[in-house]
Design an enzyme around this catalytic site. Structure first.
Site, PDB file in Angstrom:
ATOM      1  N   HIS A 216       4.507  -6.193   0.173  1.00 60.71           N
ATOM      2  CA  HIS A 216       4.720  -4.749   0.230  1.00 60.71           C
ATOM      3  C   HIS A 216       6.028  -4.463  -0.512  1.00 60.71           C
ATOM      4  O   HIS A 216       7.055  -5.104  -0.233  1.00 60.71           O
ATOM      5  CB  HIS A 216       4.878  -4.273   1.672  1.00 60.71           C
ATOM      6  CG  HIS A 216       3.606  -4.216   2.463  1.00 60.71           C
ATOM      7  ND1 HIS A 216       2.743  -5.268   2.568  1.00 60.71           N
ATOM      8  CD2 HIS A 216       3.053  -3.201   3.192  1.00 60.71           C
ATOM      9  CE1 HIS A 216       1.717  -4.907   3.337  1.00 60.71           C
ATOM     10  NE2 HIS A 216       1.880  -3.656   3.732  1.00 60.71           N
TER      11      HIS A 216
ATOM     12  N   GLU B 181       7.116   1.032  -0.945  1.00 62.14           N
ATOM     13  CA  GLU B 181       6.473   1.973  -0.012  1.00 62.14           C
ATOM     14  C   GLU B 181       7.563   2.964   0.427  1.00 62.14           C
ATOM     15  O   GLU B 181       7.497   4.143   0.132  1.00 62.14           O
ATOM     16  CB  GLU B 181       5.877   1.210   1.179  1.00 62.14           C
ATOM     17  CG  GLU B 181       5.193   2.095   2.218  1.00 62.14           C
ATOM     18  CD  GLU B 181       4.702   1.322   3.454  1.00 62.14           C
ATOM     19  OE1 GLU B 181       5.153   0.171   3.671  1.00 62.14           O
ATOM     20  OE2 GLU B 181       3.880   1.887   4.222  1.00 62.14           O
TER      21      GLU B 181
ATOM     22  N   ASP C  84      -3.812   0.673   7.656  1.00 64.59           N
ATOM     23  CA  ASP C  84      -3.956   0.556   9.118  1.00 64.59           C
ATOM     24  C   ASP C  84      -4.867   1.685   9.609  1.00 64.59           C
ATOM     25  O   ASP C  84      -4.400   2.653  10.228  1.00 64.59           O
ATOM     26  CB  ASP C  84      -2.575   0.675   9.782  1.00 64.59           C
ATOM     27  CG  ASP C  84      -1.621  -0.398   9.280  1.00 64.59           C
ATOM     28  OD1 ASP C  84      -1.763  -1.549   9.703  1.00 64.59           O
ATOM     29  OD2 ASP C  84      -0.759  -0.076   8.436  1.00 64.59           O
TER      30      ASP C  84
HETATM   31  N1  ADE Z   1       2.484  -3.546   8.688  1.00 66.58           N
HETATM   32  C1  ADE Z   1       1.352  -2.874   8.943  1.00 66.58           C
HETATM   33  N2  ADE Z   1       1.258  -1.822   8.125  1.00 66.58           N
HETATM   34  C2  ADE Z   1       2.353  -1.820   7.326  1.00 66.58           C
HETATM   35  C3  ADE Z   1       2.822  -0.988   6.287  1.00 66.58           C
HETATM   36  N3  ADE Z   1       2.153   0.079   5.865  1.00 66.58           N
HETATM   37  N4  ADE Z   1       3.998  -1.298   5.717  1.00 66.58           N
HETATM   38  C4  ADE Z   1       4.690  -2.358   6.132  1.00 66.58           C
HETATM   39  N5  ADE Z   1       4.289  -3.166   7.103  1.00 66.58           N
HETATM   40  C5  ADE Z   1       3.118  -2.905   7.715  1.00 66.58           C
HETATM   41 ZN    ZN Z   2       0.372  -2.461   4.574  1.00 72.77          ZN
END
Ligand code: ADE
Ligand code: ZN
Length: 334
Positions: A194, A197, A276
């Site tokens: 990731h 974000e 999620d």
């Molecule tokens: N763990 C679960 N979803 C996440 C997200 N969007 N960003 C970082 N960690 C996560």
């Molecule tokens: Zn994620």
């Protein structure tokens, strides 16, 4: 358009299995394990799904995980997602799990992975859904803990294809994990992380250079730096973009302001994903519906995004061309 999106064959590349934990199943498993949740009922729990940022979400997401104790719990969680994936015409899914969320509570690594793996294997046999498994390190924990997790994974290496990095981004840059990812690469794992974000574009560069990622999860904030954008394009680096997640975690204030259109126009290699889904109000198809509506995406855009989902996957070239052919066959009929 809804019918076209629903039917088109697609892959999902950014999905946290713990993030598919629907309140109904959470209450059922809590009861079975004799655990009290902080909420009296499903409605109360759902009311708490109102987040101002990533950390607020993560606090609730980790609390929900506390009811997962036995192998069957991990199996049921994974199977519930896979049956949903089947309904959504997902042919292939690359599923992330966070072992440390469970091992930190005293659950054995093998309990977690046996449950998840057995559901993925059943999905291949009974639902015709192929998969890859991504083991993600929690970046808010020290690098040492990630090394321990990599060691715990060794006996299950055949079941794990990819190592990833998730959890609280700001203040936990990819460079913090450079050495453990180097070891993971030496052991033959593919790498994702990731980045961008909530964190700055420099984190995307760090993921590329320090971790040598094979794919970037999210990557939204890359757009703030044209050098980063050009680097991603040159490397043909795929981004797993998650529209409803971005909306719910206030990465964007409104889906009409989502950067997906700009990403496509700049020539970035983007895919659509649900992240999620139990917490963000929709699975993969709902992400497609909502972003299509907000940005007025064309049928051609949808076809490109579905195609990208296979091209950016970790399937081999023969598997990719088979699945891309399924898209061609679908288009010829619709
Ligand atoms: N763990 C679960 N979803 C996440 C997200 N969007 N960003 C970082 N960690 C996560
Ligand atoms: Zn994620």
């Amino acid at each position: 358009m809804i019918k076209f999106i629903t039917g088109i064959p697609k892959a999902e590349l950014h999905l946290h299995i713990e993030g598919t934990f629907e309140p109904e199943l959470m209450f059922k498993i809590a009861k079975r394990n004799g655990i009290e949740l902080d909420f009296n009922n499903i409605e109360e729990l759902k009311k708490a799904y109102n987040f101002s940022n990533l950390q607020e979400f993560l606090n609730i997401y980790y609390a929900g995980c506390n009811v997962l104790i036995n192998e069957v719990d991990f199996f049921d969680l994974t199977w519930a997602y896979l049956t949903k994936a089947k309904e959504q015409n997902i042919l292939h899914t690359e599923v992330m799990f966070d072992p440390q969320t469970h091992t930190d509570r005293g659950i054995l690594f093998e309990t977690v992975i046996n449950g998840i793996h057995n559901a993925l294997a059943d999905a291949e046999n009974k639902l015709g859904i192929s998969s890859k498994l991504i083991m993600s390190f929690l970046r808010h924990l020290p690098e040492k803990k990630a090394f321990e997790t990599l060691e715990q994974a060794a006996p299950f290496k055949e079941w794990i294809d990819v190592v990833g990095l998730d959890s609280s981004e700001v203040g936990n840059p990819p460079s913090k994990f450079a050495r453990v990812f180097q070891k993971a690469r030496e052991e033959g794992y593919l790498i994702v992380a990731h980045a961008g974000e909530e964190g700055p574009p420099e984190y995307v560069t760090e993921a590329l250079e320090f971790l040598q990622v094979d794919r970037i999860d999210h990557g939204n904030r890359s757009l703030e730096d044209m050098d980063v954008v050009n680097d991603l394009i040159e490397r043909k680096m795929a981004l797993t973009v998650c529209p409803l997640s971005n909306l719910k975690l206030k990465v964007v204030e409104d889906l009409t302001k989502h950067p997906l259109r700009e990403m496509l126009d700049k020539g970035l290699f983007v895919t659509i994903n649900s992240d999620d889904p139990a917490y963000f109000g929709g699975y993969l198809n709902e992400n497609f519906f909502e972003i299509q509506k907000a940005l007025n995406l064309s049928k051609e855009d949808i076809i490109q995004l579905a195609g990208n989902s296979f091209k950016a996957s970790f399937l081999n070239e023969i598997e990719k061309s088979k699945m891309l052919q399924e898209i061609t066959d679908y288009i010829n009929l619709h």
